[in-house]
Scaffold this motif. Structure first.
Motif, PDB file in Angstrom:
ATOM      1  N   HIS A 139       0.833  -1.211   0.000  1.00 21.61           N
ATOM      2  CA  HIS A 139       0.000   0.000   0.000  1.00 21.61           C
ATOM      3  C   HIS A 139       0.867   1.261   0.000  1.00 21.61           C
ATOM      4  O   HIS A 139       0.570   2.241  -0.689  1.00 21.61           O
ATOM      5  CB  HIS A 139      -0.931  -0.002   1.205  1.00 21.61           C
ATOM      6  N   MET A 140       1.947   1.235   0.777  1.00 18.48           N
ATOM      7  CA  MET A 140       2.833   2.401   0.865  1.00 18.48           C
ATOM      8  C   MET A 140       3.528   2.662  -0.464  1.00 18.48           C
ATOM      9  O   MET A 140       3.664   3.816  -0.893  1.00 18.48           O
ATOM     10  CB  MET A 140       3.871   2.185   1.966  1.00 18.48           C
ATOM     11  N   LEU A 141       3.987   1.608  -1.115  1.00 18.18           N
ATOM     12  CA  LEU A 141       4.655   1.770  -2.407  1.00 18.18           C
ATOM     13  C   LEU A 141       3.684   2.349  -3.440  1.00 18.18           C
ATOM     14  O   LEU A 141       4.042   3.241  -4.211  1.00 18.18           O
ATOM     15  CB  LEU A 141       5.201   0.428  -2.889  1.00 18.18           C
ATOM     16  N   SER A 142       2.469   1.835  -3.428  1.00 19.48           N
ATOM     17  CA  SER A 142       1.468   2.330  -4.372  1.00 19.48           C
ATOM     18  C   SER A 142       1.169   3.805  -4.122  1.00 19.48           C
ATOM     19  O   SER A 142       1.067   4.598  -5.068  1.00 19.48           O
ATOM     20  CB  SER A 142       0.189   1.498  -4.244  1.00 19.48           C
ATOM     21  N   ALA A 143       1.055   4.192  -2.835  1.00 17.95           N
ATOM     22  CA  ALA A 143       0.752   5.585  -2.499  1.00 17.95           C
ATOM     23  C   ALA A 143       1.884   6.526  -2.899  1.00 17.95           C
ATOM     24  O   ALA A 143       1.650   7.706  -3.160  1.00 17.95           O
ATOM     25  CB  ALA A 143       0.482   5.710  -1.001  1.00 17.95           C
ATOM     26  N   SER A 144       3.123   6.006  -2.940  1.00 15.10           N
ATOM     27  CA  SER A 144       4.285   6.832  -3.304  1.00 15.10           C
ATOM     28  C   SER A 144       4.696   6.644  -4.752  1.00 15.10           C
ATOM     29  O   SER A 144       5.769   7.123  -5.160  1.00 15.10           O
ATOM     30  CB  SER A 144       5.472   6.496  -2.391  1.00 15.10           C
ATOM     31  N   PRO A 148       7.886  -2.509  -6.245  1.00 10.77           N
ATOM     32  CA  PRO A 148       8.633  -3.373  -5.318  1.00 10.77           C
ATOM     33  C   PRO A 148      10.130  -3.400  -5.598  1.00 10.77           C
ATOM     34  O   PRO A 148      10.940  -3.535  -4.677  1.00 10.77           O
ATOM     35  CB  PRO A 148       7.999  -4.756  -5.546  1.00 10.77           C
ATOM     36  N   SER A 149      10.518  -3.265  -6.866  1.00 10.36           N
ATOM     37  CA  SER A 149      11.945  -3.277  -7.217  1.00 10.36           C
ATOM     38  C   SER A 149      12.674  -2.034  -6.717  1.00 10.36           C
ATOM     39  O   SER A 149      13.912  -1.984  -6.733  1.00 10.36           O
ATOM     40  CB  SER A 149      12.110  -3.390  -8.736  1.00 10.36           C
ATOM     41  N   ASP A 150      11.920  -1.015  -6.297  1.00 10.16           N
ATOM     42  CA  ASP A 150      12.544   0.200  -5.766  1.00 10.16           C
ATOM     43  C   ASP A 150      12.985   0.038  -4.310  1.00 10.16           C
ATOM     44  O   ASP A 150      13.650   0.920  -3.770  1.00 10.16           O
ATOM     45  CB  ASP A 150      11.574   1.383  -5.851  1.00 10.16           C
ATOM     46  N   VAL A 151      12.604  -1.055  -3.669  1.00 12.76           N
ATOM     47  CA  VAL A 151      12.962  -1.290  -2.268  1.00 12.76           C
ATOM     48  C   VAL A 151      14.338  -1.946  -2.180  1.00 12.76           C
ATOM     49  O   VAL A 151      14.587  -2.963  -2.845  1.00 12.76           O
ATOM     50  CB  VAL A 151      11.903  -2.167  -1.571  1.00 12.76           C
ATOM     51  N   LEU A 152      15.215  -1.376  -1.376  1.00  9.10           N
ATOM     52  CA  LEU A 152      16.557  -1.931  -1.193  1.00  9.10           C
ATOM     53  C   LEU A 152      16.537  -3.086  -0.210  1.00  9.10           C
ATOM     54  O   LEU A 152      17.068  -4.172  -0.489  1.00  9.10           O
ATOM     55  CB  LEU A 152      17.508  -0.840  -0.680  1.00  9.10           C
ATOM     56  N   ASN A 153      15.951  -2.872   0.957  1.00  9.97           N
ATOM     57  CA  ASN A 153      15.908  -3.914   1.986  1.00  9.97           C
ATOM     58  C   ASN A 153      14.893  -3.524   3.058  1.00  9.97           C
ATOM     59  O   ASN A 153      14.230  -2.488   2.959  1.00  9.97           O
ATOM     60  CB  ASN A 153      17.300  -4.139   2.601  1.00  9.97           C
ATOM     61  N   VAL A 154      14.789  -4.356   4.080  1.00 12.00           N
ATOM     62  CA  VAL A 154      13.877  -4.099   5.194  1.00 12.00           C
ATOM     63  C   VAL A 154      14.637  -4.329   6.499  1.00 12.00           C
ATOM     64  O   VAL A 154      15.392  -5.284   6.629  1.00 12.00           O
ATOM     65  CB  VAL A 154      12.613  -4.999   5.111  1.00 12.00           C
TER      66      VAL A 154
END
Length: 410
Positions: A139-144, A148-154
């Motif tokens: 949801h956060m990725l969609s709002a911004s 998913p490929s833009d995420v480096l890590n968690v």
């Protein structure tokens, strides 16, 4: 035949890590200045930085400013480099016994989205946590407008109060289930996951959190566990001291008052005997009433078990009967801070979960200045991570561990 040495990949990672560290702490900085700082050739720096520019990790941010005195430099001015804060994005997770806080940040830990999820105590298990993090992140990725490929890590920070729920038995021992959590999180999220104690992560974030180019300095992270027990995490050069975290009660054995009170097996005048919640309640109890201490009574809603040093300092401004007790406790707390400041040659003392207001901090610094001088007083700071942004502890840990310490390599 015994093989040794360092692999080409490890050497490359180390060189990139040193370059990233230089840019992070000194940037914006030129290739020439990086070479001088690291004492390696300009050609090597150019190769490394150009590769990271192609990967969008670094970016050129313009020429160095003109000299303030108006003098001109011969030749072309240096091109400055800096970290590309939108190279990737990081998911941070904070978990305690009541809630989960999840957030999305840039590479400099600037928050884009956040969400706090309350849950029933005892109802949280690893699969549930992983599913919540994954769904919330989508949801956060969609709002911004991110993929998913833009995420480096968690990065996941677990509060010590949750450790018992995160343990499983292996023979006669119990182990925290961080490896299991990490594996399930990586499988679901599709990116590397870094899990640790949230307190260790808060300590690593430290007092330089939020600065564009933080300096790595010795510091001591001091926190109060649910208002009851004191713990300190020394950070030397940005890293915790191995071994001390296992001895969780060493801080409470330190002496803060000569010939002070006794407490169990602790030394006379120890932190446990003089500064624990129980010790403070014992000193305040003879005065605590709606008539004698109306301000403190209001702050605590008549419940002395909720007492903290910060609330006592606030109430003593109007409840004058509390002033002698407050002054004594404040001095003992300052002695504790000065001990840590001296032993670890700390540049900063970062206080977390003490409930101090900015006004309390100034009062604390005034006492510290009288006791140990200006440098000591100025070293005392409150944790910069606010309660509703606690997920940032996971972000800071993931960025440090999964990006800088790996030289920006996957």
């Amino acid at each position: 035949m015994i093989e040794g040495g360092i692999s080409k990949l490890d050497l490359k990672r180390r060189n990139r890590m040193q370059v990233l560290k230089a840019v992070r702490e000194k940037g914006p900085i030129s290739r020439v200045d990086i070479a001088a700082l690291l004492q390696i050739t300009r050609a090597a720096v150019t190769i490394i930085t150009n590769e990271m520019i192609d990967q969008h990790i670094l970016e050129e941010v313009g020429e160095e400013p003109a000299e303030p005195n108006g003098s001109t430099r011969k030749g072309r001015r240096k091109i400055l480099l800096d970290i590309n804060e939108t190279y990737k994005f990081v998911v941070g997770v904070y978990v305690d016994e009541k809630e989960i806080c999840i957030g999305l940040t840039t590479m400099n830990s600037a928050a884009l989205e956040k969400k706090t999820i309350a849950y029933r105590p005892g109802s949280l298990d690893i699969p549930t946590l992983v599913e919540l993090v994954w769904e919330t992140t989508q949801h956060m990725l969609s709002a911004s407008c991110l993929k998913p490929s833009d995420v480096l890590n968690v990065g996941v920070g677990i509060m010590p109060s949750m450790f018992q729920a995160m343990r499983y038995k292996t023979g006669l021992e119990q182990q925290i289930r961080f490896p299991e959590l990490q594996t399930q999180m990586e499988e679901k999220m599709g990116v590397p996951a870094y899990c640790n104690s949230a307190i260790t992560e808060f300590a690593m974030a430290g007092i330089t959190f939020g600065e564009s180019h933080p300096q790595v300095e010795n510091q001591v992270f001091l926190y109060c566990d649910s208002g009851q027990r004191y713990h300190a995490i020394p950070m030397l050069g940005g890293y915790t001291i191995p071994g001390l975290l296992e001895n969780e009660n060493y801080i409470e054995q330190l002496c803060v008052k000569l010939d002070g009170k006794k407490w169990g097996g602790y030394p006379n005048g120890s932190v446990r005997a003089e500064l624990s919640s129980e010790a403070m309640q014992e000193e305040v109890a003879p005065f605590f009433s709606q008539e004698q201490t109306p301000q403190l009574w209001k702050l605590l809603e008549g419940d002395l078990s909720r007492l903290t040093l910060g609330e006592l300092m606030t109430a003593a401004e109007t409840d004058t009967v509390l002033q002698p007790v407050t002054d004594g406790l404040l001095l003992r707390f300052v002695i504790l801070l000065y001990t840590l400041y001296s032993v670890y040659i700390a540049k900063y003392l970062c206080l977390f979960q003490f409930g101090f207001t900015p006004e309390n901090l100034e009062q604390l610094r005034a006492c510290a200045r009288e006791f140990g001088g200006d440098a000591f007083a100025d070293a005392i700071l409150l944790s910069p991570i606010q309660e509703r942004y606690r997920f940032l502890c996971g972000c800071a840990y993931a960025i440090q561990t999964g990006f800088y310490e790996r030289g920006g390599l996957a």
